[in-house]
Design a protein around this motif. Sequence first.
Motif, short mmCIF file in Angstrom:
data_model
loop_
_atom_site.label_atom_id
_atom_site.label_comp_id
_atom_site.label_asym_id
_atom_site.label_seq_id
_atom_site.Cartn_x
_atom_site.Cartn_y
_atom_site.Cartn_z
N LEU A 147 8.94 0.69 -0.17
CA LEU A 147 8.24 -0.04 0.89
C LEU A 147 9.13 -1.14 1.49
O LEU A 147 9.16 -1.32 2.71
N GLU A 148 9.84 -1.86 0.63
CA GLU A 148 10.70 -2.95 1.13
C GLU A 148 11.89 -2.42 1.93
O GLU A 148 12.25 -2.98 2.96
N ASN A 149 12.48 -1.34 1.46
CA ASN A 149 13.68 -0.81 2.11
C ASN A 149 13.40 0.06 3.33
O ASN A 149 14.12 0.00 4.31
N GLU A 150 12.37 0.89 3.24
CA GLU A 150 12.12 1.87 4.29
C GLU A 150 11.07 1.43 5.31
O GLU A 150 10.99 1.99 6.39
N PHE A 151 10.24 0.46 4.93
CA PHE A 151 9.15 0.04 5.82
C PHE A 151 9.19 -1.47 6.03
O PHE A 151 8.15 -2.11 6.16
N GLU A 152 10.39 -2.00 6.05
CA GLU A 152 10.60 -3.44 6.12
C GLU A 152 9.91 -4.06 7.34
O GLU A 152 9.26 -5.10 7.24
N GLU A 161 7.47 -2.61 9.31
CA GLU A 161 6.04 -2.31 9.36
C GLU A 161 5.24 -3.05 8.29
O GLU A 161 4.08 -3.39 8.50
N LEU A 162 5.86 -3.25 7.13
CA LEU A 162 5.15 -3.86 6.00
C LEU A 162 5.94 -5.03 5.43
O LEU A 162 6.55 -4.92 4.36
N PRO A 197 -3.00 0.40 9.58
CA PRO A 197 -2.40 -0.57 10.48
C PRO A 197 -1.08 -1.10 9.90
O PRO A 197 -1.02 -1.44 8.73
N THR A 198 -0.06 -1.09 10.71
CA THR A 198 1.22 -1.63 10.30
C THR A 198 1.68 -2.61 11.37
O THR A 198 1.25 -2.52 12.51
#
Length: 154
Positions: A80-85, A87-88, A146-147
């Motif tokens: 989540l931290e690396n790939e969706f930085e 968005e999330l 929602p992002t």
Amino acid sequence: METKKELSYFRLKLENYLSEHFPEMLGDKPFITARAGEALTTYCDAVAQGFSHPEAESMASEVLYRGLHFSKYDTLVSVLENEFEKELPSPLPERLSPILLKNKAVQSVFDKYELTEDFGASPEYEKLYTELTGTIVLLIEVNGLPTIGGENMT
């Protein structure tokens, strides 16, 4: 009385570790009690055999954390931290990971792999990481989550 204090020390140490890396296991009181007891026994035996307190502590820690080196939770937070930085942003990865751990699609991805102690260093880890990323993308799209910066935000 000393033994009770030391037992609570190992229990707290384990609970702290679980809260950071295996939050899904925090409710498993029998496991925590048994493992803290094993660690205390190891510590006392080591001291009785003439090991120094730091050496005994190290031996007890090995027992305390046995089988708890590869964390599904840490892996999800990392994805989540690396790939969706964007968005999330933080602290969302830490909040979403326990929820994702309960998701059937995410569980089935983890179930495909033999998650050994040193799994994080294996070539299979990259496959797991990629598969989790794809699964999370699908979950976001299918569920319209929602992002930040996504079309779902108004």
